[in-house]
Design an enzyme around this catalytic site. Structure first.
Site, PDB file in Angstrom:
ATOM      1  N   SER A 183       4.025  -7.142   8.112  1.00  0.00           N
ATOM      2  CA  SER A 183       4.590  -6.005   7.376  1.00  0.00           C
ATOM      3  C   SER A 183       5.930  -5.589   7.954  1.00  0.00           C
ATOM      4  CB  SER A 183       3.616  -4.828   7.482  1.00  0.00           C
ATOM      5  OG  SER A 183       4.260  -3.638   7.097  1.00  0.00           O
ATOM      6  N   TYR A 185      -1.390   0.852  12.249  1.00  0.00           N
ATOM      7  CA  TYR A 185      -1.247  -0.213  11.244  1.00  0.00           C
ATOM      8  C   TYR A 185      -0.199  -1.227  11.704  1.00  0.00           C
ATOM      9  CZ  TYR A 185       0.278  -2.510   6.922  1.00  0.00           C
ATOM     10  OH  TYR A 185       0.642  -3.439   5.988  1.00  0.00           O
TER      11      TYR A 185
END
Ligand SMILES: NC(=O)c1ccc[n+]([C@@H]2O[C@H](COP(=O)([O-])OP(=O)(O)OC[C@H]3O[C@@H](n4cnc5c(N)ncnc54)[C@H](O)[C@@H]3O)[C@@H](O)[C@H]2O)c1
Length: 354
Positions: A140, A165
């Site tokens: 990401s 995350y």
């Protein structure tokens, strides 16, 4: 220019997170484009957002008959992952299953450890023991944390994640590197930049803004709209993933006779940051055109320009030079075109204004 060294003809591809936004779009594209491909999809259908969307995506995929096998289970269960590999022998694996979202990781950290770390570890172990031609996995843009230098390049240091995350995604890259080195598993990590499109994720800003505008609520635009972000249309992401799947990093030995890890990481983003205020202006214009909002919708009274949130970064976008050099490809869907498709889908799914 790229040499495609992984043929998908007559292959079994495992796609994890197959009921997810990117996963379902990828499966559809693979089944449409490659006649002899069989896809095995796994998804635990987490309740992070409305599961009806996930079931509807799967419903669409059921049209491909037995070329698509779906398993509703979790990659965090080692036995489940092992049995997929013994039963189906996938040669190419695309790991998209994950607990996504930055804010949710504050209240639900367990979900991130389970899916993103244990789940990914199980996939790596299976790739090690059963052998695969190529493992592609989602990382990401959040690994760039609050880096100030733009555009974000895969050569930049990304050692300062600012959410759990992001830490799990960076960990995935590190774990993949170790497995590529130790077991000569060709792996490619993909750092996606804000992916949007029809039947996308309701937790993302463009979708949330749309719901709020339709309900007559006021949307809050941070940093007075002067934030710039890379928004990437889902078809461009899928195009990038399909190209990359077919080109695994080469296996080579170094001077010491040991494998040089067949390991790569790419950014996939638009490389053209859009001002947040322009983004919402185009969004509301397209929502009016699709009749989600009435013609006379007074946008000015439904938007509030507010200061930046602590920890937010004013400008983020991807340096996609390596993707262009290696694959001759760069996302190209304009924001207006992409948001038009989203608005058209939204109108069909949730209905037009009454
Ligand atoms: N959409 C974006 O903007 C974006 C940006 C950067 C990275 N990513 C990454 O891309 C991937 C796909 O994202 P998406 O937008 O399609 O998200 P998504 O939430 O729609 O899809 C992920 C899917 O994985 C499933 N899942 C979660 N944990 C699982 C588990 N343990 N076992 C099996 N399935 C599990 C979920 O049910 C979901 O359907 C994710 O890894 C995400 O972190 C997405």
């Amino acid at each position: 220019m790229v040499t495609y060294n992984v043929s998908l003809a007559n292959k079994v591809v495992l796609v994890t997170g197959a009921a997810g936004f990117i996963g379902a779009n990828l499966v559809k594209r693979l089944l449409n484009e490659f006649d002899s491909v069989k896809v095995v999809g796994i998804d635990s259908i987490t309740e992070y957002y409305d599961v009806r969307l996930k079931y509807e995506r799967l419903q669409e995929l059921s049209a491909y008959g037995d070329r698509f096998v779906f398993i509703k289970d979790s990659i965090a269960k080692k036995g489940v992952v092992d049995s997929i590999f013994t039963d189906h022998h996938p040669q190419v694996v695309v790991n998209l299953a994950a607990q996504a979202g930055v804010r949710y990781s504050i209240t639900n950290p367990d979900a991130y450890i389970e899916s993103n770390l244990i789940g990914f570890y199980n996939i790596l172990e299976a790739c090690r023991h059963y052998g695969v031609e190529h493992l592609v996995y989602a990382s990401s843009s959040s690994v760039y944390g609050s880096n100030k230098k733009v555009p974000y390049s895969t050569d930049d240091k990304v050692d300062n994640p600012v959410s759990l995350y992001a830490a799990t995604k960076k960990s995935n890259e590190l774990m993949a590197h170790a497995y590529s080195k130790l077991y000569n598993i060709p792996s490619t990590g993909l750092r996606f930049f804000t992916v949007y499109g029809p039947a996308g994720r309701p937790d993302m800003a463009y979708f949330g803004f749309t719901n709020q505008l339709r309900e007559g609520k006021t949307i809050r635009i941070f940093n007075y709209g002067n934030c710039k972000r890379d928004f990437t249309y889902v078809d461009d992401i899928v195009e990038g993933v399909v190209r990359i799947m077919r080109h695994a990093p080469e296996k080579q030995n170094g001077d010491d006779g040991l494998p040089i890890p067949p390991y790569k990481v790419y950014n996939i983003g638009n490389n053209s940051p859009e001002n947040l205020l322009d983004f919402v202006t185009i969004l509301q214009e397209e929502l009016i055109a699709a009749k989600v909002l009435p013609d006379d919708y007074d946008f000015e009274t439904h938007k509030e320009l507010v200061p930046m949130q602590p920890g937010d970064v004013p400008v983020t976008y991807a340096d996609t030079t390596p993707l262009e050099q290696d694959f001759g490809f760069k996302p190209s869907t304009s924001l207006r075109e992409g948001l038009r498709k989203f608005a058209g889908w939204y109108a069909k799914y949730y209905g037009t204004f009454k």
